[in-house]
Design a protein around this motif. Structure first.
Motif, PDB file in Angstrom:
ATOM      1  N   TYR A   1       0.843  -1.189   0.000  1.00  0.00           N
ATOM      2  CA  TYR A   1       0.000   0.000   0.000  1.00  0.00           C
ATOM      3  C   TYR A   1       0.884   1.247   0.000  1.00  0.00           C
ATOM      4  O   TYR A   1       1.687   1.445   0.928  1.00  0.00           O
ATOM      5  CB  TYR A   1      -0.929  -0.005   1.212  1.00  0.00           C
ATOM      6  CG  TYR A   1      -1.821  -1.223   1.271  1.00  0.00           C
ATOM      7  CD1 TYR A   1      -2.880  -1.382   0.381  1.00  0.00           C
ATOM      8  CD2 TYR A   1      -1.588  -2.235   2.194  1.00  0.00           C
ATOM      9  CE1 TYR A   1      -3.690  -2.507   0.417  1.00  0.00           C
ATOM     10  CE2 TYR A   1      -2.394  -3.358   2.241  1.00  0.00           C
ATOM     11  CZ  TYR A   1      -3.435  -3.489   1.351  1.00  0.00           C
ATOM     12  OH  TYR A   1      -4.232  -4.614   1.387  1.00  0.00           O
ATOM     13  N   PHE A   2       0.721   2.080  -1.030  1.00  0.00           N
ATOM     14  CA  PHE A   2       1.592   3.246  -1.225  1.00  0.00           C
ATOM     15  C   PHE A   2       0.929   4.529  -0.743  1.00  0.00           C
ATOM     16  O   PHE A   2      -0.243   4.794  -1.021  1.00  0.00           O
ATOM     17  CB  PHE A   2       1.985   3.356  -2.696  1.00  0.00           C
ATOM     18  CG  PHE A   2       2.992   2.321  -3.113  1.00  0.00           C
ATOM     19  CD1 PHE A   2       4.351   2.599  -3.081  1.00  0.00           C
ATOM     20  CD2 PHE A   2       2.591   1.048  -3.507  1.00  0.00           C
ATOM     21  CE1 PHE A   2       5.286   1.641  -3.439  1.00  0.00           C
ATOM     22  CE2 PHE A   2       3.512   0.082  -3.869  1.00  0.00           C
ATOM     23  CZ  PHE A   2       4.870   0.380  -3.840  1.00  0.00           C
ATOM     24  N   LEU A   3       1.724   5.360  -0.053  1.00  0.00           N
ATOM     25  CA  LEU A   3       1.270   6.571   0.620  1.00  0.00           C
ATOM     26  C   LEU A   3       1.585   7.811  -0.219  1.00  0.00           C
ATOM     27  O   LEU A   3       2.630   7.889  -0.857  1.00  0.00           O
ATOM     28  CB  LEU A   3       1.974   6.670   1.978  1.00  0.00           C
ATOM     29  CG  LEU A   3       1.683   7.850   2.885  1.00  0.00           C
ATOM     30  CD1 LEU A   3       0.241   7.825   3.364  1.00  0.00           C
ATOM     31  CD2 LEU A   3       2.640   7.826   4.091  1.00  0.00           C
ATOM     32  N   ASN A   4       0.672   8.781  -0.185  1.00  0.00           N
ATOM     33  CA  ASN A   4       0.878  10.067  -0.865  1.00  0.00           C
ATOM     34  C   ASN A   4       0.534  11.173   0.127  1.00  0.00           C
ATOM     35  O   ASN A   4      -0.498  11.825   0.024  1.00  0.00           O
ATOM     36  CB  ASN A   4       0.008  10.152  -2.113  1.00  0.00           C
ATOM     37  CG  ASN A   4       0.323  11.358  -2.973  1.00  0.00           C
ATOM     38  OD1 ASN A   4       1.043  12.255  -2.561  1.00  0.00           O
ATOM     39  ND2 ASN A   4      -0.229  11.388  -4.173  1.00  0.00           N
ATOM     40  N   GLU A   5       1.411  11.353   1.112  1.00  0.00           N
ATOM     41  CA  GLU A   5       1.175  12.329   2.179  1.00  0.00           C
ATOM     42  C   GLU A   5       1.381  13.749   1.653  1.00  0.00           C
ATOM     43  O   GLU A   5       2.396  14.034   1.017  1.00  0.00           O
ATOM     44  CB  GLU A   5       2.130  12.068   3.347  1.00  0.00           C
ATOM     45  CG  GLU A   5       1.813  12.817   4.619  1.00  0.00           C
ATOM     46  CD  GLU A   5       0.516  12.349   5.255  1.00  0.00           C
ATOM     47  OE1 GLU A   5      -0.212  13.227   5.754  1.00  0.00           O
ATOM     48  OE2 GLU A   5       0.234  11.136   5.247  1.00  0.00           O
TER      49      GLU A   5
ATOM     50  N   GLU B   1       0.035  -7.316  -5.369  1.00  0.00           N
ATOM     51  CA  GLU B   1      -1.053  -6.336  -5.396  1.00  0.00           C
ATOM     52  C   GLU B   1      -0.524  -4.967  -4.982  1.00  0.00           C
ATOM     53  O   GLU B   1       0.239  -4.849  -4.011  1.00  0.00           O
ATOM     54  CB  GLU B   1      -2.183  -6.754  -4.462  1.00  0.00           C
ATOM     55  CG  GLU B   1      -3.356  -5.776  -4.480  1.00  0.00           C
ATOM     56  CD  GLU B   1      -4.481  -6.157  -3.528  1.00  0.00           C
ATOM     57  OE1 GLU B   1      -5.440  -5.361  -3.416  1.00  0.00           O
ATOM     58  OE2 GLU B   1      -4.405  -7.236  -2.903  1.00  0.00           O
ATOM     59  N   VAL B   2      -0.916  -3.932  -5.695  1.00  0.00           N
ATOM     60  CA  VAL B   2      -0.577  -2.550  -5.344  1.00  0.00           C
ATOM     61  C   VAL B   2      -1.863  -1.862  -4.889  1.00  0.00           C
ATOM     62  O   VAL B   2      -2.855  -1.826  -5.617  1.00  0.00           O
ATOM     63  CB  VAL B   2       0.038  -1.796  -6.540  1.00  0.00           C
ATOM     64  CG1 VAL B   2       0.236  -0.316  -6.208  1.00  0.00           C
ATOM     65  CG2 VAL B   2       1.371  -2.441  -6.932  1.00  0.00           C
ATOM     66  N   GLY B   3      -1.848  -1.352  -3.653  1.00  0.00           N
ATOM     67  CA  GLY B   3      -3.018  -0.701  -3.101  1.00  0.00           C
ATOM     68  C   GLY B   3      -2.710   0.676  -2.566  1.00  0.00           C
ATOM     69  O   GLY B   3      -1.571   1.158  -2.620  1.00  0.00           O
ATOM     70  N   LEU B   4      -3.726   1.313  -2.028  1.00  0.00           N
ATOM     71  CA  LEU B   4      -3.674   2.702  -1.566  1.00  0.00           C
ATOM     72  C   LEU B   4      -3.478   2.762  -0.055  1.00  0.00           C
ATOM     73  O   LEU B   4      -4.167   2.071   0.696  1.00  0.00           O
ATOM     74  CB  LEU B   4      -4.975   3.399  -1.956  1.00  0.00           C
ATOM     75  CG  LEU B   4      -5.168   4.852  -1.550  1.00  0.00           C
ATOM     76  CD1 LEU B   4      -4.133   5.749  -2.229  1.00  0.00           C
ATOM     77  CD2 LEU B   4      -6.584   5.303  -1.899  1.00  0.00           C
ATOM     78  N   HIS B   5      -2.546   3.605   0.379  1.00  0.00           N
ATOM     79  CA  HIS B   5      -2.330   3.866   1.804  1.00  0.00           C
ATOM     80  C   HIS B   5      -2.789   5.300   2.062  1.00  0.00           C
ATOM     81  O   HIS B   5      -2.069   6.253   1.791  1.00  0.00           O
ATOM     82  CB  HIS B   5      -0.847   3.683   2.136  1.00  0.00           C
ATOM     83  CG  HIS B   5      -0.567   3.514   3.597  1.00  0.00           C
ATOM     84  ND1 HIS B   5      -1.487   2.996   4.486  1.00  0.00           N
ATOM     85  CD2 HIS B   5       0.539   3.808   4.336  1.00  0.00           C
ATOM     86  CE1 HIS B   5      -0.949   2.947   5.692  1.00  0.00           C
ATOM     87  NE2 HIS B   5       0.264   3.450   5.630  1.00  0.00           N
TER      88      HIS B   5
ATOM     89  N   ARG C   1      -5.590   0.862   2.959  1.00  0.00           N
ATOM     90  CA  ARG C   1      -5.413   0.906   4.416  1.00  0.00           C
ATOM     91  C   ARG C   1      -5.076   2.344   4.780  1.00  0.00           C
ATOM     92  O   ARG C   1      -4.213   2.964   4.158  1.00  0.00           O
ATOM     93  CB  ARG C   1      -4.320  -0.034   4.905  1.00  0.00           C
ATOM     94  CG  ARG C   1      -4.097   0.101   6.427  1.00  0.00           C
ATOM     95  CD  ARG C   1      -3.018  -0.831   6.966  1.00  0.00           C
ATOM     96  NE  ARG C   1      -3.467  -2.206   7.006  1.00  0.00           N
ATOM     97  CZ  ARG C   1      -2.774  -3.215   6.474  1.00  0.00           C
ATOM     98  NH1 ARG C   1      -1.634  -3.005   5.854  1.00  0.00           N
ATOM     99  NH2 ARG C   1      -3.240  -4.449   6.556  1.00  0.00           N
ATOM    100  N   GLN C   2      -5.751   2.867   5.777  1.00  0.00           N
ATOM    101  CA  GLN C   2      -5.495   4.238   6.213  1.00  0.00           C
ATOM    102  C   GLN C   2      -4.207   4.307   7.041  1.00  0.00           C
ATOM    103  O   GLN C   2      -3.940   3.421   7.862  1.00  0.00           O
ATOM    104  CB  GLN C   2      -6.673   4.772   7.034  1.00  0.00           C
ATOM    105  CG  GLN C   2      -7.965   4.920   6.242  1.00  0.00           C
ATOM    106  CD  GLN C   2      -7.884   5.948   5.130  1.00  0.00           C
ATOM    107  OE1 GLN C   2      -8.471   5.758   4.071  1.00  0.00           O
ATOM    108  NE2 GLN C   2      -7.156   7.031   5.357  1.00  0.00           N
ATOM    109  N   HIS C   3      -3.434   5.359   6.826  1.00  0.00           N
ATOM    110  CA  HIS C   3      -2.169   5.570   7.535  1.00  0.00           C
ATOM    111  C   HIS C   3      -2.429   5.652   9.042  1.00  0.00           C
ATOM    112  O   HIS C   3      -3.383   6.284   9.484  1.00  0.00           O
ATOM    113  CB  HIS C   3      -1.555   6.876   7.022  1.00  0.00           C
ATOM    114  CG  HIS C   3      -0.115   7.041   7.355  1.00  0.00           C
ATOM    115  ND1 HIS C   3       0.733   5.990   7.586  1.00  0.00           N
ATOM    116  CD2 HIS C   3       0.642   8.180   7.489  1.00  0.00           C
ATOM    117  CE1 HIS C   3       1.947   6.463   7.829  1.00  0.00           C
ATOM    118  NE2 HIS C   3       1.905   7.775   7.785  1.00  0.00           N
TER     119      HIS C   3
END
Length: 285
Positions: A65-69, A113-117, A148-150
Motif C-alpha cells: 500500500y503506497f502513501l501520498n502524504e 497487489e498494489v493498493g492505496l495507503h 489501508r489508512q495511515h
C-alpha cells in the motif's frame, strides 16, 4: 463466505527512504558513521527486492500500500506546530517519481497487489483520498482495489462509506498497532451487507513482544488459532522492518511466519485475491 484458513500478507510503504533519522542517530549515539552511510547513498529502508525475493522463494504474493502524504507547505500554523505532522512531512515521498514508478511496475507485473495507503487526514476527507487514488492509478495504469489508512486512522462507518463510494473493494484499517489478535472476529466484515469487505488486522509487527522468541511464539499461537477457527488472518509488515541493523530479528520472524502458514495448509496471498475467493464462494452458496 465459506470457511477457509487464510493468511493475507500486506506491507505499508510509509518511508521507503531514510531521511531525518540519520541525523538523529548520529547525535543520539554520537556516532558519525550514521551520517557517513547517509552521504554514501545507503538506504536501509528500501527493502522491496528483499521482500519480493522472500515471497518468490516461498511461492506467495502480498499487497503493498503506497502513501501520498501532502506537504506542509501552504498549510496552517497549527499543522506546522504539530510534531506528528513534521514526522509525516519529513518522511514523505513522491509516488510518481521514476524510482517509485519502476518498483510499482515490477510489483504489478510480478503478481503482487498494489493498493492505496490513505494519508493522515484522508479517513475523513474523501476529496483528498480520491486525489491520492487517481495519482496512484495513473502510475499503476489500472484501478486499485484495496486501501489501508495511515496509522490505522479510521472513523467507521463514515470512512468505509468513502471507500465504497470510490469503488474500492475492501479496507484493511480495522485493528491495533499495540495489540495482536482476533478482537474484531475471524472473518472479513460486510459493514453495508454488500460487496464491500473489511479485513480486520491481526498482526502488525510493532504490536508483537519486543523479545524475538516471545514475538515468534505469539505469531505461531495466532496461526494455530486461525487454523482452528478457519480464520482470515491479516498480517502487516512494514518494509523497513527487514533492516536487521535497526530492527533485529523482524526479517527472520516474517519469513518464518510465511513458511509456517504454508506448512499449516493456509491459503496465503494478498487481500485482493482473498476477496475474489470469498466472492466466488459466496456466489456458489
Amino acid at each position: 463466505m465459506a470457511p477457509e484458513f487464510a493468511v493475507c500478507l500486506t506491507h505499508d510503504v510509509d518511508r521507503p527512504y531514510k531521511t531525518y533519522q540519520w541525523l538523529y542517530e548520529a547525535l543520539a549515539e554520537r556516532d558519525p558513521r550514521h551520517l557517513q552511510r547517509a552521504l554514501s547513498g545507503e538506504n536501509p529502508y528500501w527493502r522491496f527486492e528483499e521482500l519480493m525475493a522472500i515471497e518468490e522463494r516461498l511461492g506467495v504474493r502480498s499487497a503493498f500500500y503506497f502513501l501520498n502524504e501532502p506537504s506542509l507547505f501552504g498549510k496552517s500554523i497549527r499543522r506546522w506546530a504539530d510534531p506528528a505532522r513534521w514526522i509525516e512531512h519529513l518522511g514523505r515521498y513522491d509516488v510518481a517519481a521514476p524510482e517509485m514508478r519502476e518498483v510499482i511496475d515490477r510489483l504489478d507485473r510480478g503478481g503482487w497487489e498494489v493498493g492505496l495507503h490513505g494519508s493522515y487526514d484522508s479517513a475523513r476527507d474523501g476529496r483528498r483520498l480520491r486525489y491520492e487514488m487517481s495519482v496512484l492509478e495513473g502510475v499503476l495504469g489500472h484501478e486499485v482495489r484495496g486501501v489501508r489508512q495511515h496509522h490505522l486512522r479510521l472513523d467507521p462507518p463514515e470512512t468505509w462509506r468513502i471507500h465504497a463510494a470510490m469503488g474500492l473493494s475492501y479496507d484493511t484499517s480495522l485493528g491495533s498497532s499495540t495489540e495482536c489478535g482476533f478482537s474484531n472476529g475471524y472473518r472479513p466484515i460486510r459493514p453495508f451487507d454488500d460487496g464491500f469487505l473489511v479485513f480486520p488486522l491481526t498482526i502488525m509487527e510493532v504490536g508483537l513482544p519486543t523479545d524475538t522468541t516471545r514475538a515468534w511464539e505469539e505469531c505461531e499461537r495466532l496461526l494455530e488459532e486461525a487454523r482452528e477457527n478457519d480464520a482470515v488472518m491479516t498480517v502487516l509488515w512494514h518494509p523497513r522492518y527487514l533492516n536487521d541493523r535497526e530492527f533485529p530479528g523482524y526479517r527472520a520472524i516474517y519469513e518464518r511466519l510465511v513458511e509456517r502458514a504454508v506448512e499449516m495448509g493456509a491459503w496465503v496471498g494478498p487481500p485482493g485475491e482473498c476477496y475474489d475467493r470469498l466472492s466466488i464462494d459466496a456466489k456458489m452458496q
